[in-house]
Design an enzyme around this catalytic site. Structure first.
Site, PDB file in Angstrom:
ATOM      1  N   TRP A 140       0.961  -0.911   0.035  1.00 13.98           N
ATOM      2  CA  TRP A 140       0.446   0.010  -0.176  1.00 13.98           C
ATOM      3  C   TRP A 140       0.321   1.624  -0.070  1.00 13.98           C
ATOM      4  O   TRP A 140       0.245   2.531   0.236  1.00 13.98           O
ATOM      5  CB  TRP A 140      -1.184   0.042   1.630  1.00 13.98           C
ATOM      6  CG  TRP A 140      -0.347   0.116   2.746  1.00 13.98           C
ATOM      7  CD1 TRP A 140       1.206  -0.989   2.743  1.00 13.98           C
ATOM      8  CD2 TRP A 140      -0.738   1.424   3.301  1.00 13.98           C
ATOM      9  NE1 TRP A 140       1.459   0.085   3.909  1.00 13.98           N
ATOM     10  CE2 TRP A 140       0.246   1.005   4.478  1.00 13.98           C
ATOM     11  CE3 TRP A 140      -1.644   2.060   3.689  1.00 13.98           C
ATOM     12  CZ2 TRP A 140       0.546   1.627   5.884  1.00 13.98           C
ATOM     13  CZ3 TRP A 140      -2.114   2.169   4.917  1.00 13.98           C
ATOM     14  CH2 TRP A 140      -0.715   2.453   6.268  1.00 13.98           C
ATOM     15  N   ASP A 141       1.944   0.746   0.391  1.00 13.26           N
ATOM     16  CA  ASP A 141       3.377   2.063   0.326  1.00 13.26           C
ATOM     17  C   ASP A 141       3.130   3.390  -0.731  1.00 13.26           C
ATOM     18  O   ASP A 141       3.291   4.564  -0.080  1.00 13.26           O
ATOM     19  CB  ASP A 141       5.112   1.516   0.194  1.00 13.26           C
ATOM     20  CG  ASP A 141       5.008   0.705   0.739  1.00 13.26           C
ATOM     21  OD1 ASP A 141       3.891  -0.262   0.738  1.00 13.26           O
ATOM     22  OD2 ASP A 141       5.608   0.445   1.585  1.00 13.26           O
ATOM     23  N   GLU A 191       0.847  -4.504  11.654  1.00 13.33           N
ATOM     24  CA  GLU A 191       1.345  -6.047  11.254  1.00 13.33           C
ATOM     25  C   GLU A 191       1.716  -6.558  12.146  1.00 13.33           C
ATOM     26  O   GLU A 191       1.223  -7.950  12.299  1.00 13.33           O
ATOM     27  CB  GLU A 191       2.332  -6.192  10.445  1.00 13.33           C
ATOM     28  CG  GLU A 191       1.967  -5.462   9.412  1.00 13.33           C
ATOM     29  CD  GLU A 191       3.068  -5.036   8.469  1.00 13.33           C
ATOM     30  OE1 GLU A 191       4.224  -5.374   9.160  1.00 13.33           O
ATOM     31  OE2 GLU A 191       2.784  -5.112   7.145  1.00 13.33           O
ATOM     32  N   LYS A 230       3.322  -2.303  16.176  1.00 12.57           N
ATOM     33  CA  LYS A 230       4.385  -2.046  15.322  1.00 12.57           C
ATOM     34  C   LYS A 230       5.201  -0.291  14.646  1.00 12.57           C
ATOM     35  O   LYS A 230       5.810   0.209  14.857  1.00 12.57           O
ATOM     36  CB  LYS A 230       4.742  -3.414  14.483  1.00 12.57           C
ATOM     37  CG  LYS A 230       5.508  -3.825  13.319  1.00 12.57           C
ATOM     38  CD  LYS A 230       5.692  -3.809  12.311  1.00 12.57           C
ATOM     39  CE  LYS A 230       6.939  -3.919  11.208  1.00 12.57           C
ATOM     40  NZ  LYS A 230       6.149  -5.157  10.471  1.00 12.57           N
ATOM     41  N   GLN A 231       3.235   0.239  13.759  1.00 11.35           N
ATOM     42  CA  GLN A 231       4.154   0.988  13.104  1.00 11.35           C
ATOM     43  C   GLN A 231       1.865   2.040  13.526  1.00 11.35           C
ATOM     44  O   GLN A 231       1.415   1.481  13.904  1.00 11.35           O
ATOM     45  CB  GLN A 231       3.746   1.355  11.252  1.00 11.35           C
ATOM     46  CG  GLN A 231       2.908  -0.014  11.397  1.00 11.35           C
ATOM     47  CD  GLN A 231       2.942  -0.581  10.218  1.00 11.35           C
ATOM     48  OE1 GLN A 231       3.376  -1.473   9.586  1.00 11.35           O
ATOM     49  NE2 GLN A 231       3.044   0.671   8.966  1.00 11.35           N
TER      50      GLN A 231
HETATM   51  O1  IFM Z   1       3.751  -1.430   3.378  1.00  9.48           O
HETATM   52  C1  IFM Z   1       4.782  -2.106   4.144  1.00  9.48           C
HETATM   53  C2  IFM Z   1       4.349  -2.394   5.634  1.00  9.48           C
HETATM   54  O2  IFM Z   1       3.095  -1.537   6.071  1.00  9.48           O
HETATM   55  C3  IFM Z   1       4.958  -2.325   7.169  1.00  9.48           C
HETATM   56  N1  IFM Z   1       5.697  -3.024   6.393  1.00  9.48           N
HETATM   57  C4  IFM Z   1       6.064  -3.145   5.018  1.00  9.48           C
HETATM   58  C5  IFM Z   1       5.572  -2.617   3.549  1.00  9.48           C
HETATM   59  C6  IFM Z   1       6.555  -2.543   3.113  1.00  9.48           C
HETATM   60  O3  IFM Z   1       7.088  -1.350   2.761  1.00  9.48           O
END
Ligand code: IFM
Length: 481
Positions: free
Chosen positions: A39-40, A178, A298-299
């Site tokens: 989704w980047d 994640e 994680k994020q």
């Molecule tokens: O899309 C990301 C995800 O949000 C976090 N892990 C790595 C992926 C690829 O950059």
């Protein structure tokens, strides 16, 4: 900053405009993730929209060429519309791994990341933002509308009615964070009512309905007929967009339903035992535990909402869903998750720099710098050799372009609300906007100067803190702050 832009432009240049190029998470610079697309692009296209809109359009066309694969994926899951995959490659099928290795324990573990269904909303968001920046009705009426409508259809079919709540729910998904892929008390994977997923689904449904209203009559009729959209289905979109469930606890947005039942981690103990907690999921698994039990991220997940939308827009979205969101929701939610986030993804620094701009400028600047130098310093544990982190590279430049300038495109105007960090004396940008090849912005702590290159285009409306000014091509206006 130039290096970041250089990385983005190493992946794309005007030579890619006619090519079938997507946004591999690690650019074209290495083999990480086998070149897969996630989704980047959500972190990349906003930068390109205002600088190289034809590249943004090329990336959106890449998604359109894979619309049939996304339709097929939805169909195979018993759903309607288009379900864009979490990881994909050239044919647009789901390519997420089913197992992953924890090098700390040596165990191969089931991988449920394909349940991140929010990718389609990212595509929808990018389509809408591209249209706002360019006014490109040909694109919106063509591939744009087709994707938007199929993404909305997917969300409407994925939502199930919850009679006890008298609300709609999206169950069995994962959010951007994640770490969490299952409830610790459940047998199977997936979480219910991820706040980010639901609010964005509501937004996508609303934009799809708006798009139908905006389309030229012939195109509207053609799409309605070809996609077999009837009044009953559109009523359901309206209903779901207003009544999706959004969980809250302790005065903050819950990352997902049931989040408040998770345990607090003993941060002091873990910080004492490990110098780097970014892979807390692996640490806990190696200890025979699971990260699913804890309130750790994680994020950025719920906070993504304030990355994509202004505070006012988030409030409006929540109000449309029937939640009277108060002013302090953003501050409280940010503080809550910030305390529990380890930034295991470079994207997290971009989002946190963004959401902290107004409440804590120094912290925002720290996160900005982390994102900016992520690949220069190889700060993500030696992973840059496998490819640069394209989302963070572009996201860092976009922090300067849109975040610190407070730049938004709303109601056919460029809205500005600068909040420059004290370390930045002045920012100058040259943007493209709706047919204008040179909108020059110079922002410092006292004023914004807007100059337009000469040309036959209409004036641009600038809205700065409650005042609207019209700037004509060839004109320069100094707007005090
Ligand atoms: O899309 C990301 C995800 O949000 C976090 N892990 C790595 C992926 C690829 O950059």
């Amino acid at each position: 900053m130039h290096l970041n832009l250089f990385h983005v432009l190493q992946t794309y240049s005007e030579h890619s405009v006619d090519l079938d190029v997507g946004v591999p998470a690690r650019g074209l610079h290495g083999e990480a993730y086998r070149g897969h697309v996630f989704w980047d692009e959500l972190f990349v296209l906003q930068l390109l929209n205002l600088r190289f809109p034809e590249l943004a359009r090329a990336v959106l066309r890449y998604r359109h060429r894979r619309l049939d694969a996304a339709r097929q994926a939805a169909h195979e899951s018993g759903l309607r519309g288009a379900m864009y995959p979490w990881q994909s490659a050239s044919d647009g099928r789901e390519e997420s791994q089913l197992l992953h290795l924890n090098p700390l324990s040596g165990r191969w573990l089931p991988d449920h990341s394909h349940l991140q269904r929010h990718v389609g909303s990212a595509v929808a968001y990018n389509i809408w933002q591209y249209y706002q920046a360019t006014g490109d009705m040909d694109f919106l009426a063509g591939p744009g509308a087709e994707m938007l409508l199929e993404i909305a259809r997917f969300w409407s079919s994925a939502a199930g009615y919850h009679p006890a709540r008298d609300r709609w729910s999206i169950r069995g998904v994962l959010g951007p964070d994640e770490y969490h892929d299952a409830y610790p008390w459940a047998e199977g994977p997936g979480l219910d009512d991820n706040a980010y997923t639901n609010v964005l689904a509501s937004w996508a449904l609303t934009r799809a309905l708006d798009t139908l209203r905006l389309l030229p009559g012939y195109r509207h009729d053609e799409l309605v007929e070809r996609l077999r959209l009837d009044a009953g289905e559109l009523d359901r979109w309206r209903e779901v967009s207003r009544r999706l469930y959004v969980p809250f606890h302790d005065g903050v947005l819950s990352q997902f339903d049931g989040y408040e039942r998770l345990t607090e981690l003993d941060w002091a103990a873990y910080r004492g035992r490990y110098t780097d907690l970014r892979r807390l999921d692996r640490i806990l698994e190696a200890e025979g535990d699971t990260v699913n039990r804890y309130r750790v991220s994680k994020q950025a997940d719920a906070l993504m909402l304030w990355y994509l939308f202004s505070a006012r827009e988030v409030r409006d979205l929540l109000r449309q869903l029937g939640y009277p969101a108060r002013h302090e929701l953003q501050r409280r939610t940010t503080a809550y998750y910030l305390r529990r986030t380890v930034h295991g993804s470079t994207l997290s620094s971009v989002v946190h720099a963004w959401v902290l701009t107004r409440s804590d400028r120094r912290a925002s600047w720290r996160y900005f710098r982390d994102a900016l130098v992520a690949d220069l310093r190889d700060g993500q544990g030696g992973t840059t050799a496998e490819g640069i982190h394209l989302g963070a590279m572009a996201g860092a430049v976009d922090l300067l372009q849109r975040c610190y300038t407070g730049l938004e495109i709303r109601e056919d105007a460029l809205w500005l609300d600068p909040h420059l960090p004290s370390a930045l004396g002045c920012l100058t940008l040259e943007l493209r906007y709706r047919g204008h090849w040179g909108v020059l912005l110079a922002v410092d702590h006292g004023a914004v100067t807007v100059s337009l290159r000469d040309g036959p285009q209409d004036p641009v409306r600038i809205r700065l803190r409650g005042t609207t000014t019209s700037v004509a091509p060839g004109e320069t206006r100094v707007l005090p702050l």
